[in-house]
Design an enzyme around this catalytic site. Structure first.
Site, mmCIF file in Angstrom:
data_model
loop_
_atom_site.group_PDB
_atom_site.id
_atom_site.type_symbol
_atom_site.label_atom_id
_atom_site.label_comp_id
_atom_site.label_asym_id
_atom_site.label_seq_id
_atom_site.Cartn_x
_atom_site.Cartn_y
_atom_site.Cartn_z
ATOM 1 N N SER A 160 -2.323 0.579 -4.574
ATOM 2 C CA SER A 160 -2.973 1.674 -3.825
ATOM 3 C C SER A 160 -4.113 2.076 -4.196
ATOM 4 O O SER A 160 -4.758 1.706 -5.526
ATOM 5 C CB SER A 160 -1.817 2.793 -4.316
ATOM 6 O OG SER A 160 -2.362 4.043 -3.793
ATOM 7 N N ALA A 161 -4.965 2.717 -3.442
ATOM 8 C CA ALA A 161 -6.150 3.341 -3.768
ATOM 9 C C ALA A 161 -5.923 4.566 -4.816
ATOM 10 O O ALA A 161 -6.934 5.164 -5.541
ATOM 11 C CB ALA A 161 -6.748 3.896 -2.545
ATOM 12 N N ASP A 198 0.920 -1.137 -0.127
ATOM 13 C CA ASP A 198 0.082 0.076 -0.054
ATOM 14 C C ASP A 198 1.090 1.285 -0.030
ATOM 15 O O ASP A 198 2.111 1.089 0.514
ATOM 16 C CB ASP A 198 -1.013 -0.183 1.411
ATOM 17 C CG ASP A 198 -1.915 1.217 1.276
ATOM 18 O OD1 ASP A 198 -2.251 1.585 0.483
ATOM 19 O OD2 ASP A 198 -1.737 1.704 2.471
ATOM 20 N N ASP A 235 -1.887 -0.788 5.904
ATOM 21 C CA ASP A 235 -2.129 0.028 7.236
ATOM 22 C C ASP A 235 -3.580 0.174 7.629
ATOM 23 O O ASP A 235 -3.876 0.766 8.593
ATOM 24 C CB ASP A 235 -1.459 1.285 7.141
ATOM 25 C CG ASP A 235 -1.967 2.241 6.371
ATOM 26 O OD1 ASP A 235 -2.668 3.383 6.825
ATOM 27 O OD2 ASP A 235 -2.526 1.998 5.285
#
Length: 263
Positions: A43-44, A9, A211
């Site tokens: 990742s977003a 992430d 996270d």
């Protein structure tokens, strides 16, 4: 254990609180890549908000965007793409676009659209990502992700309501003030599975760092899922290992230990 791939992430994990990759973490990542172990961001973020960090790391591996909805190679060619069903978009737009408590963003491939370009949330997101949103057109299709930004208390209230109304969608927070809406098949774990099969690597031989709640599926899917020290307690409980925070070079510490890297 000889791990063969590492996925991570970005916000809250790879990046510190200043949205930077520290020199220590950068060095550790480059060291494992020299051992022919790919380091792949999951990742977003949209693609253009990931690429500057790939350049910093001298990393030409694939990127996994929109929390697993889109995978691009180094030439930005789509290898994998899962979008929201176009038939659902009008229903979502009716509920979301005129809600004054929310800032609504729509992401499609390389583009970011918003219903209110003057929103303080949009301006903040632009500062974080370095991207500029475009005015949302009347008709949209092939949307990889909808992002709702708003007060944390309001996001907490609206999340269960949207989940109840749209059980066929994946709806989860990427942080307290951010709620993401995607196709249920678009998950970080599914994207990693695609990449692992493509590379002929067993999931037991993969490490993932994360996270937050949108990282949980990948942390549980891979052989070694490592939660950051800044993760919510629930994520820490469910991860296989916990490292230091994103401001304490948690990724670097773990990589050095796992791969016996020199400092």
């Amino acid at each position: 254990m000889a791990y063969k791939m590492v996925f991570s992430d970005m916000d809250g994990t790879l990046l510190n609180s200043k949205h930077q990759i520290s020199p220590t973490t950068s060095q550790a990542i480059q060291n494992i890549m020299r051992k022919n172990i790919p380091f792949i961001p999951v990742s977003a973020r949209p693609p253009y908000a990931i690429l500057p960090y790939m350049e910093q790391l001298c990393n030409d591996n694939e990127i996994i965007c929109y929390s697993g909805a889109l995978i691009l190679d180094k030439n930005l060619t789509a290898l994998y793409s899962i979008t929201l069903e176009n038939t659902l978009l009008p229903q979502l737009e009716r509920i979301l676009d005129h809600n004054p408590a929310l800032s609504v963003s729509y992401y499609s491939h390389l583009d970011w659209f918003s219903t209110n370009l003057n929103s303080s949330w949009i301006k903040q997101e632009s500062e974080i990502t370095g991207l500029i949103a475009k005015e949302k057109p009347q008709h949209l299709s092939n949307i990889h992700k909808i992002l709702l930004m708003g007060d944390a208390a309001y996001i907490e209230r609206i999340e269960p309501l949207l989940k109840q109304q749209f059980p066929q969608l994946a709806i989860h927070r990427s942080k307290k003030e951010y709620l993401e809406i995607m196709n249920k098949a678009a998950t970080k774990a599914n994207a990693i599975q695609f990449m692992a099969q493509r590379a002929a690597v067993d999931k037991a031989d993969i490490i993932a760092f994360g996270d937050n709640f949108n990282d949980l599926d990948m942390l549980q899917y891979v052989g070694l899922g490592i939660a950051m020290g800044n993760s919510p307690d629930e994520i820490k409980r469910l991860a296989k290992q916990i490292t230091a925070t994103n401001d304490e070079d948690g990724i670097a510490l773990s990589l050095k230990q796992i791969f016996s890297l020199s400092s």
